[in-house]
Design a protein around this motif. Structure first.
Motif, mmCIF file in Angstrom:
data_model
loop_
_atom_site.group_PDB
_atom_site.id
_atom_site.type_symbol
_atom_site.label_atom_id
_atom_site.label_comp_id
_atom_site.label_asym_id
_atom_site.label_seq_id
_atom_site.Cartn_x
_atom_site.Cartn_y
_atom_site.Cartn_z
ATOM 1 N N VAL A 165 0.838 -1.197 0.000
ATOM 2 C CA VAL A 165 0.000 0.000 0.000
ATOM 3 C C VAL A 165 0.875 1.250 0.000
ATOM 4 O O VAL A 165 0.497 2.280 -0.598
ATOM 5 C CB VAL A 165 -0.989 -0.010 1.185
ATOM 6 C CG1 VAL A 165 -0.332 0.381 2.484
ATOM 7 C CG2 VAL A 165 -2.162 0.932 0.918
ATOM 8 N N LEU A 166 2.058 1.185 0.589
ATOM 9 C CA LEU A 166 2.968 2.329 0.548
ATOM 10 C C LEU A 166 3.471 2.591 -0.871
ATOM 11 O O LEU A 166 3.676 3.753 -1.255
ATOM 12 C CB LEU A 166 4.151 2.110 1.488
ATOM 13 C CG LEU A 166 3.849 2.120 2.991
ATOM 14 C CD1 LEU A 166 5.128 1.917 3.800
ATOM 15 C CD2 LEU A 166 3.166 3.417 3.412
ATOM 16 N N THR A 167 3.670 1.547 -1.668
ATOM 17 C CA THR A 167 4.080 1.759 -3.056
ATOM 18 C C THR A 167 2.969 2.447 -3.850
ATOM 19 O O THR A 167 3.257 3.218 -4.771
ATOM 20 C CB THR A 167 4.449 0.428 -3.735
ATOM 21 O OG1 THR A 167 3.306 -0.443 -3.770
ATOM 22 C CG2 THR A 167 5.579 -0.273 -2.996
ATOM 23 N N ARG A 168 1.734 2.198 -3.466
ATOM 24 C CA ARG A 168 0.625 2.896 -4.123
ATOM 25 C C ARG A 168 0.613 4.373 -3.752
ATOM 26 O O ARG A 168 0.284 5.236 -4.567
ATOM 27 C CB ARG A 168 -0.693 2.221 -3.768
ATOM 28 C CG ARG A 168 -0.845 0.819 -4.385
ATOM 29 C CD ARG A 168 -1.884 -0.014 -3.674
ATOM 30 N NE ARG A 168 -3.192 0.629 -3.624
ATOM 31 C CZ ARG A 168 -4.195 0.233 -2.840
ATOM 32 N NH1 ARG A 168 -4.000 -0.796 -2.026
ATOM 33 N NH2 ARG A 168 -5.345 0.854 -2.855
ATOM 34 N N TYR A 169 0.972 4.690 -2.525
ATOM 35 C CA TYR A 169 1.110 6.092 -2.120
ATOM 36 C C TYR A 169 2.233 6.767 -2.905
ATOM 37 O O TYR A 169 2.130 7.934 -3.288
ATOM 38 C CB TYR A 169 1.385 6.188 -0.620
ATOM 39 C CG TYR A 169 0.119 6.249 0.198
ATOM 40 C CD1 TYR A 169 -0.324 7.439 0.754
ATOM 41 C CD2 TYR A 169 -0.659 5.110 0.416
ATOM 42 C CE1 TYR A 169 -1.490 7.504 1.499
ATOM 43 C CE2 TYR A 169 -1.821 5.157 1.154
ATOM 44 C CZ TYR A 169 -2.240 6.355 1.692
ATOM 45 O OH TYR A 169 -3.407 6.427 2.410
ATOM 46 N N GLU A 170 3.314 6.033 -3.136
ATOM 47 C CA GLU A 170 4.430 6.592 -3.900
ATOM 48 C C GLU A 170 3.980 6.935 -5.319
ATOM 49 O O GLU A 170 4.289 8.008 -5.835
ATOM 50 C CB GLU A 170 5.577 5.571 -3.923
ATOM 51 C CG GLU A 170 6.914 6.130 -4.327
ATOM 52 C CD GLU A 170 7.629 6.851 -3.198
ATOM 53 O OE1 GLU A 170 8.780 7.258 -3.406
ATOM 54 O OE2 GLU A 170 7.042 7.022 -2.108
ATOM 55 N N ALA A 171 3.225 6.020 -5.931
ATOM 56 C CA ALA A 171 2.744 6.264 -7.292
ATOM 57 C C ALA A 171 1.753 7.421 -7.342
ATOM 58 O O ALA A 171 1.701 8.180 -8.320
ATOM 59 C CB ALA A 171 2.094 4.993 -7.841
ATOM 60 N N ALA A 172 0.968 7.590 -6.265
ATOM 61 C CA ALA A 172 -0.027 8.669 -6.215
ATOM 62 C C ALA A 172 0.568 9.998 -5.764
ATOM 63 O O ALA A 172 -0.142 11.007 -5.691
ATOM 64 C CB ALA A 172 -1.167 8.269 -5.291
ATOM 65 N N ARG A 173 1.850 10.019 -5.431
ATOM 66 C CA ARG A 173 2.540 11.221 -4.943
ATOM 67 C C ARG A 173 1.870 11.788 -3.683
ATOM 68 O O ARG A 173 1.617 12.971 -3.563
ATOM 69 C CB ARG A 173 2.641 12.285 -6.038
ATOM 70 C CG ARG A 173 3.569 11.884 -7.163
ATOM 71 C CD ARG A 173 3.941 13.054 -8.039
ATOM 72 N NE ARG A 173 2.775 13.627 -8.720
ATOM 73 C CZ ARG A 173 2.842 14.604 -9.617
ATOM 74 N NH1 ARG A 173 3.997 15.153 -9.910
ATOM 75 N NH2 ARG A 173 1.752 15.056 -10.203
ATOM 76 N N ILE A 174 1.576 10.890 -2.768
ATOM 77 C CA ILE A 174 1.067 11.252 -1.447
ATOM 78 C C ILE A 174 2.079 10.721 -0.433
ATOM 79 O O ILE A 174 2.316 9.514 -0.365
ATOM 80 C CB ILE A 174 -0.326 10.652 -1.178
ATOM 81 C CG1 ILE A 174 -1.319 11.125 -2.228
ATOM 82 C CG2 ILE A 174 -0.811 11.009 0.219
ATOM 83 C CD1 ILE A 174 -2.637 10.386 -2.199
ATOM 84 N N GLN A 175 2.675 11.626 0.325
ATOM 85 C CA GLN A 175 3.750 11.230 1.236
ATOM 86 C C GLN A 175 3.230 10.931 2.629
ATOM 87 O O GLN A 175 2.737 11.826 3.318
ATOM 88 C CB GLN A 175 4.795 12.341 1.328
ATOM 89 C CG GLN A 175 5.948 12.033 2.264
ATOM 90 C CD GLN A 175 6.736 10.817 1.824
ATOM 91 O OE1 GLN A 175 7.354 10.818 0.771
ATOM 92 N NE2 GLN A 175 6.713 9.751 2.630
ATOM 93 N N PRO A 176 3.329 9.683 3.098
ATOM 94 C CA PRO A 176 3.007 9.390 4.496
ATOM 95 C C PRO A 176 4.119 9.899 5.414
ATOM 96 O O PRO A 176 5.307 9.754 5.122
ATOM 97 C CB PRO A 176 2.913 7.864 4.537
ATOM 98 C CG PRO A 176 2.829 7.429 3.103
ATOM 99 C CD PRO A 176 3.586 8.453 2.338
ATOM 100 N N VAL A 177 3.725 10.502 6.530
ATOM 101 C CA VAL A 177 4.669 11.029 7.515
ATOM 102 C C VAL A 177 4.337 10.392 8.864
ATOM 103 O O VAL A 177 3.172 10.387 9.277
ATOM 104 C CB VAL A 177 4.577 12.568 7.620
ATOM 105 C CG1 VAL A 177 5.586 13.095 8.622
ATOM 106 C CG2 VAL A 177 4.806 13.215 6.254
ATOM 107 N N ILE A 178 5.352 9.859 9.539
ATOM 108 C CA ILE A 178 5.120 9.150 10.796
ATOM 109 C C ILE A 178 6.116 9.602 11.859
ATOM 110 O O ILE A 178 7.124 10.246 11.563
ATOM 111 C CB ILE A 178 5.232 7.620 10.630
ATOM 112 C CG1 ILE A 178 6.681 7.220 10.304
ATOM 113 C CG2 ILE A 178 4.293 7.113 9.563
ATOM 114 C CD1 ILE A 178 6.923 5.730 10.364
ATOM 115 N N SER A 179 5.828 9.250 13.094
ATOM 116 C CA SER A 179 6.804 9.401 14.180
ATOM 117 C C SER A 179 7.731 8.191 14.148
ATOM 118 O O SER A 179 7.268 7.048 14.116
ATOM 119 C CB SER A 179 6.097 9.476 15.538
ATOM 120 O OG SER A 179 5.303 10.637 15.628
#
Length: 300
Positions: A165-179
């Motif tokens: 699912v993180l690779t899908r975020y990469e393709a969608a250009r949405i950056q997840p940010v975490i602690s």
């Protein structure tokens, strides 16, 4: 001031201690006769067997907790991706670390004497064990469970779904940010009991090279696992959202590398926390790239 980025709620769920009371009260060990010694030795063997079974059940509960926690994060990310909005960033106020999971168990036993006695016996400790010994032994068992999770088929499957699912975020250009670390109450509890609280103990299992993470110190992170210090989770997410507004063409990898460059003192080969000057620099980098991209498009 840029608005706060969108955030996913914390899906963590406290574990349940195994219901079966495995450990037994240690019998008295009189030595007046061989038969009485045999009975005492048999009782000791039963206690040891009960402790082994108790540790196995505790480890199983931790494994279940980790699979459930990673799966819940993956499912929330997948759901959010169906309608992500336009900010190009999502913050994850979730930490899944040895320290956070330890505290879930510790919180249960610290308020109920029955649960505390059961945990002590399950770990092979006397019910009179002090807090420091009990917590340290619990930490060791949870560390072993984390190691087992990484090797187990269920753990590998949960991790693979999460990374997918993180690779899908990469393709969608949405950056997840975490602690990157747990900064919750267990650190204070360890300090009270004079136990160490190493970065490996608080480091989040959710860290991935496709995530951007808040670090405990500027020296953390690498060129592939970007972690920056000096900003809170909300502030870092807001900065990423602002960069995306300055340059909508930025990819996730470019966002991470801009932040890595801003947090690196190339002259002295040192990492530094993000302050006002570094935040200004990273914004200027985004605008410079946009100008270059616009020029390149005009010449196509």
């Amino acid at each position: 001031t840029p608005p706060n980025p969108q955030s996913l709620s914390n899906p963590s769920q406290a574990p349940r201690l195994p219901e079966e009371k495995l450990a037994r009260q240690a019998p008295s060990v009189p030595t007046e006769s061989p038969r009485e010694r045999d009975v005492a030795e048999e009782g000791t063997r039963e206690d040891a067997r009960g402790a082994l079974e108790g540790r196995a059940m505790l480890r199983g509960a931790v494994l279940e907790r980790l699979v459930r926690g990673l799966t819940e994060v993956e499912q929330k990310l997948a759901t959010f991706l169906e309608n992500p909005g336009r900010q190009g960033v999502v913050t994850l106020p979730v930490v899944l670390s040895e320290s956070s999971v330890t505290y879930e168990f510790w919180r249960l036993v610290s308020v109920q004497s029955d649960d505390r006695n059961f945990l002590s016996q399950s770990l092979g400790l006397p019910v009179t064990a002090d807090d420091a010994l009990l917590l340290q032994t619990l930490r060791q068992e949870i560390h072993a469970a984390f190691d087992e999770f990484q090797r187990s088929p269920s753990g590998k499957q949960a991790r693979a779904r999460y990374e997918e699912v993180l690779t899908r975020y990469e393709a969608a250009r949405i950056q997840p940010v975490i602690s990157g670390h747990d900064t919750g109450p267990l650190a204070a509890e360890c300090a009270r009991l004079q136990l160490p609280c190493e970065p490996e103990f608080t480091r989040s299992l959710l860290l991935s090279p496709l995530q951007l993470a808040v670090a405990l110190s500027p020296e953390e992170g690498t060129a592939t696992q970007v972690m920056v210090a000096g900003l809170t989770l909300t502030q870092l997410g807001a900065l990423v959202g602002h960069l995306r507004r300055l340059n909508p063409m930025l990819g996730n990898a470019q966002v991470r590398q801009f932040l890595l460059r801003a947090a690196t003192d190339l002259k002295n080969a040192l990492r530094k926390p993000l302050g006002d000057a570094e935040v200004e620099r990273v914004q200027e980098l985004a605008k410079q790239l946009l100008r270059l991209q616009a020029v390149a498009m005009l010449h196509v």
